[in-house]
Write a protein that holds these residues in place. Structure first.
Motif, short mmCIF file in Angstrom:
data_model
loop_
_atom_site.label_atom_id
_atom_site.label_comp_id
_atom_site.label_asym_id
_atom_site.label_seq_id
_atom_site.Cartn_x
_atom_site.Cartn_y
_atom_site.Cartn_z
N LEU A 89 -85.16 -23.08 123.19
CA LEU A 89 -84.09 -24.07 123.04
C LEU A 89 -84.57 -25.30 122.29
CD1 LEU A 89 -82.10 -24.08 126.42
CD2 LEU A 89 -81.36 -23.22 124.22
N GLU A 90 -85.59 -25.95 122.84
CA GLU A 90 -86.02 -27.25 122.31
C GLU A 90 -86.90 -27.13 121.07
OE1 GLU A 90 -86.14 -30.15 126.14
OE2 GLU A 90 -87.55 -28.48 126.18
N SER A 91 -87.39 -25.94 120.77
CA SER A 91 -88.23 -25.75 119.57
C SER A 91 -87.60 -24.75 118.62
CB SER A 91 -89.63 -25.29 119.98
OG SER A 91 -90.28 -26.26 120.76
N SER A 92 -86.27 -24.81 118.52
CA SER A 92 -85.58 -23.87 117.63
C SER A 92 -84.63 -24.65 116.72
CB SER A 92 -84.85 -22.80 118.44
OG SER A 92 -83.90 -23.38 119.31
N ILE A 93 -83.39 -24.20 116.60
CA ILE A 93 -82.48 -24.79 115.62
C ILE A 93 -81.75 -26.03 116.13
CG2 ILE A 93 -82.06 -22.52 114.60
CD1 ILE A 93 -79.21 -22.76 115.95
N PHE A 94 -81.80 -26.27 117.41
CA PHE A 94 -81.03 -27.39 117.95
C PHE A 94 -81.58 -28.71 117.44
CE2 PHE A 94 -80.44 -23.84 120.85
CZ PHE A 94 -79.05 -23.81 120.92
N PRO A 95 -80.70 -29.63 117.03
CA PRO A 95 -81.13 -30.83 116.31
C PRO A 95 -81.76 -31.91 117.18
CG PRO A 95 -78.75 -30.89 116.61
CD PRO A 95 -79.22 -29.56 117.15
#
Length: 677
Positions: free
Chosen positions: A379-385
Motif C-alpha cells: 500500500l504505502e510503497s506502491s502507486i498511492f500518492p
C-alpha cells in the motif's frame, strides 16, 4: 538434520525452561522500555501538531459514550478517520493534558504490547510449521523451543532502532495500534487453524474455532480502524494459510460451495490481478505530476525500488546515522537509469524474488519472509500518492524476517543451554544501545533538529525544523540574536534544498520579524513577501499551505509579524489564484482570510464576501459556522440560524457540536439584545 527432528531429540525439564523463558521475557521488555524511555522528554513534532496539538476536536468534556464517539471520529487523517488511535489521543488529553511525556509513555506501552504480540505470533507460527512438516504427528518437545524462537524474534524486533519513529513520533500510534491488532489477528487465526488442521476431531466450526475466528475478525476491524494499512493483514493471513496449512485439514482439502478453498484463493488472486490491470495500469502510465507532490506515479514506483532496498539495508545492517524522521532529500527516479541506482535496485529486488522462488522447496521460510515484507509494503510503497520514504512503514513489514531468523536459530538455542544467558545480554546491548542512543537524540527537540539537519543537509524539512527550533530556543535564551541568525541560516538552507516548497520562505519571514524585534528595527521583508506571493500563485500547490497561512495570520494578530494589512491579505489569499490548489484548500484559505478581516479590521462586509466565495469552493461545516458568525454580526439573525442548522446537518460525526452550540448561544444573546432595544 531437519529442525522438527532436532526438536524431538532434545528435551529438557519444562518447568526449568518456562522459568528461564519468563525471566528472559521480563529482561527484554525492561530493556525495550529503558531504551525508549530515553526519549520521553522529547516534544511533539511535525504531523503531531495538526493531528493532536492543534485539534480542538480532541478535547473531551466528559467520558459519556456520545462524547467519546464524537472525539473518535473527529480525525481526518484517512478515509476511515482512524477512530481507535484518535480516541486514545483524546483520552491522553483528558487525563494528562497536552504533555508529550504521557503521550510518548503510552506509545512505549503500545510498543511493548506489539513486542509480546510478535512473540505470540512467531511461537504459534513455528509450532504450526513444525506440525505441518510432520503431518501433525509430532509431539510437542518439552522445552518448547518455538517459544524461545518467539522470544528471539520479539527481542530483535522490539529493540530494533528502525522502529523508533513508530514509537516516539506520537502520531504514529496509528501505525503501532494497527500493527498490534493485526499481529494478534494473525496469531489467533494460526491458533484456530492449527487446532482444526492437526488436532483430531476438531473442526473449523467447533466452539473454540468459531471463537478464535471471530476474535481475529474483530481484531482485523480494529486494525483497519487504527490505520488503513491494517487491511494488509488479510493477505498476510492468506500467506500464512498457504505456507502453514495448504488450505487443508488433516490432509484433506477444505471445500466451500463445492470448490476447494485453494481454488477460491486462486480466483481471488485473479480477480485482484484483473482489478489492477483495469484500475491501476492506466495510472502507472500516467506521467502527470501528482497533486501536492513533485513526482508522477511512474516516478514514485521507480523510486520505491530504491526505497525498499534502503529499508532492507537499515534492517539487516542498522546505522542510526542514516535513520531519520525526514527523508525528503531523496533523489526521485525519473527513469530506469536516472539515477543509475534505480536499475540496480530493481535488479536486486527481481533477483532476490526469483532466487527465493527457486529455493522454495528447500527453504520455503525464506520465500515466506520475503513475501511478508513485500505484501506489507504493497500500500504505502506502491502507486498511492503518499510521501516517498517513512521508516514507520517497516513496523510490521520486518516481522517476516524475524520469523525466519528465529526458525533457523532454534537448533542453536536448544544446544546453547545455560549459554543463553550470555547470548541474551549481548543481543540486548547491541540493539538496545543503538535504540537508546537514537531515543536520547529525540529527548531534546533542538538536538534532534540539529542531528537531522546535519545528517540530511539537502532536506528542506530537516532544515526548516532546525530553524523553527532555533527561533523557539531564542525566546528562552539571553543570546537571542545569535540563535535567530542561525535560524535564518537554517531557513536559507531549506530554501536552497532540492524542494521548491514555500515552507522555507514562511520560515525566513518569521526569522526576519524575530530579528527585527530583537534589534528594534524594521524588518526588510518585502523581497521575501513578493517572492512568497509569486510562489503561492505559481508553484505546484502543497498540502502544508493552509497551515502556513494560519500560522502567518496568528503571527500577525498576536505575534511579532508586522506586515501591512493589505500585504498580509495579499499573501493570505495568494493561493486562491493557484490553479493546482484544491477546492477544499482554497475554501479553507478564504475562510481564514475572512477571519483575518474580522479580527484585524472588523470588516464584516469583506468577511461575508470571502466566506461566501469559500463556500463556493468547499462547503464544509466549519465555514458554515463562520458564515453564521458573520451574518449574526451583520444583524441577519434568521440567516445565521439557518447556517447553523445546515452546519449541524452536515456534521455527521458531531465534530463541530461545541462550536455550533457556542455560536447558537451568542446568537440567542444577540437576539435578546436586539429585542431589548
Amino acid at each position: 538434520m531437519e529442525i522438527n527432528k532436532f526438536l524431538l531429540n532434545h528435551k529438557r525439564n519444562p518447568e526449568d525452561i518456562n522459568g528461564r523463558l519468563l525471566a528472559a521475557w521480563m529482561a527484554i521488555l525492561f530493556a525495550i522500555f529503558f531504551a525508549y524511555s530515553q526519549g520521553l522528554d522529547g516534544s511533539f513534532i511535525f504531523d503531531d501538531f495538526p493531528n493532536i496539538v492543534d485539534s480542538d476536536q480532541l478535547v473531551l468534556k466528559n467520558l459519556s459514550p456520545a462524547e467519546l464517539w464524537r472525539a473518535a471520529f473527529s480525525g481526518d487523517a484517512g478515509p476511515l478517520r482512524r477512530p481507535v488511535p484518535v480516541l486514545s489521543f483524546a483520552l491522553n488529553i483528558y487525563f494528562s493534558g497536552l504533555d508529550p511525556w504521557y503521550f510518548k509513555l503510552t506509545n512505549i506501552f503500545v510498543h511493548l504490547s506489539c513486542t509480546i504480540a510478535i512473540g505470540i505470533l512467531v511461537s504459534r507460527f513455528l509450532r504450526a510449521w513444525n506440525l505441518q512438516q510432520t503431518a501433525g504427528s509430532a509431539s510437542e518437545p518439552g522445552h518448547r523451543a518455538w517459544a524461545w524462537g518467539g522470544w528471539l524474534a520479539a527481542s530483535i524486533w522490539g529493540l530494533h532502532p528502525l522502529n523508533l519513529t513508530s514509537v516516539l513520533y506520537v502520531v504514529q500510534r496509528m501505525t503501532s495500534l494497527a500493527a498490534l491488532f493485526g499481529l494478534l489477528a494473525v496469531a489467533g487465526y494460526i491458533e484456530a487453524r492449527s487446532r482444526s488442521a492437526f488436532t483430531p476431531n476438531v473442526s473449523n466450526t467447533s466452539r473454540s474455532g468459531i471463537h478464535h475466528y471471530a476474535s481475529a475478525v474483530v481484531l482485523l476491524v480494529l486494525s483497519c480502524l487504527s490505520k488503513e494499512s491494517g487491511l494488509l493483514f488479510i493477505p498476510l493471513i492468506i500467506l500464512c494459510e498457504f505456507f502453514l496449512f495448504k488450505f487443508k485439514n488433516r490432509g484433506s482439502s477444505i471445500t466451500v460451495f463445492g470448490q476447494s478453498l485453494q481454488h477460491w484463493a486462486i480466483y481471488a488472486v485473479i480477480l485482484v490481478a484483473v482489478c489492477i490491470i483495469i484500475w491501476i495500469a492506466p495510472r502507472i502510465l500516467d506521467t502527470t505530476r501528482i497533486p501536492y507532490r513533485d513526482f508522477s506515479t511512474p516516478d514514485r514506483l521507480l523510486t520505491q525500488s530504491r526505497v525498499l532496498v534502503f529499508y532492507l539495508s537499515e534492517f539487516f545492517i542498522p546505522q542510526i546515522s542514516k535513520m531519520s524522521l525526514y527523508h525528503d532529500d531523496i533523489e526521485i527516479s525519473r527513469s530506469f537509469w536516472q539515477p543509475l541506482t534505480t536499475a540496480l535496485a530493481i535488479s536486486f529486488v527481481s533477483i532476490v524474488s526469483l532466487s527465493l522462488f527457486k529455493l522454495r522447496k528447500n527453504y520455503p521460510i525464506l520465500l515466506f519472509s520475503w513475501l511478508w515484507f513485500l505484501i506489507s509494503h504493497s500500500l504505502e510503497s506502491s502507486i498511492f500518492p503518499l510521501e516517498l520514504v517513512h521508516e514507520h512503514r517497516n513496523y510490521f513489514a520486518t516481522a517476516g524476517f524475524c520469523i525466519a531468523f528465529a526458525y533457523f536459530s532454534i537448533p542453536f538455542f536448544v544446544k546453547a543451554g545455560n549459554k543463553i544467558w550470555i547470548i541474551a545480554p549481548t543481543l540486548i546491548i547491541l540493539l538496545g544501545s543503538s535504540t537508546a542512543i537514537r531515543a536520547l537524540e529525540w529527548s531534546s527537540p533542538l538536538v534532534l533538529a540539529t542531528m537531522e539537519a546535519s545528517r540530511h543537509p539537502l532536506s528542506m524539512r530537516a532544515n526548516y525544523q532546525l530553524g523553527s527550533e532555533l527561533i523557539f530556543a531564542a525566546d528562552q535564551a539571553t543570546d537571542k540574536r545569535s540563535l535567530l541568525a542561525q535560524a535564518k541560516s537554517a531557513f536559507e538552507a531549506a530554501a536552497a534544498s532540492r524542494s521548491d516548497s514555500v515552507s522555507s520562505y514562511f520560515g525566513l519571514l518569521a526569522a526576519k520579524f524575530a530579528l527585527a524585534k530583537e534589534e528594534d528595527a524594521h524588518a526588510d521583508v518585502q523581497d521575501i513577501v513578493d517572492s512568497l506571493i509569486f510562489r503561492l500563485k505559481n508553484n505546484p500547490a502543497e498540502a502544508a499551505i493552509p497551515a502556513h497561512i494560519a500560522a502567518l495570520s496568528h503571527c500577525q494578530l498576536s505575534g511579532p509579524c508586522s506586515l501591512q494589512d493589505m500585504d498580509a491579505l495579499a499573501l493570505i489569499t495568494a493561493p486562491i489564484e493557484n490553479p493546482s490548489m484544491s477546492p477544499s484548500a482554497k475554501g479553507e484559505v478564504l475562510k481564514m482570510a475572512a477571519e483575518y478581516a474580522i479580527a484585524r479590521a472588523n470588516d464584516w462586509t469583506l468577511a461575508q464576501t470571502m466566506v461566501e466565495e469559500a463556500l463556493n469552493h468547499s462547503d464544509v461545516p466549519s465555514t458554515r459556522i463562520v458564515y453564521a458568525q458573520v451574518l449574526r454580526n451583520r444583524g441577519d439573525f434568521q440567516g445565521s440560524r439557518l447556517q447553523l442548522e445546515v452546519a449541524k446537518r452536515m456534521d455527521g460525526f458531531g465534530r463541530y457540536t461545541s462550536a455550533i452550540e457556542r455560536e447558537n448561544l451568542l446568537l440567542k444573546q444577540s437576539t435578546s439584545e436586539e429585542k431589548a432595544q
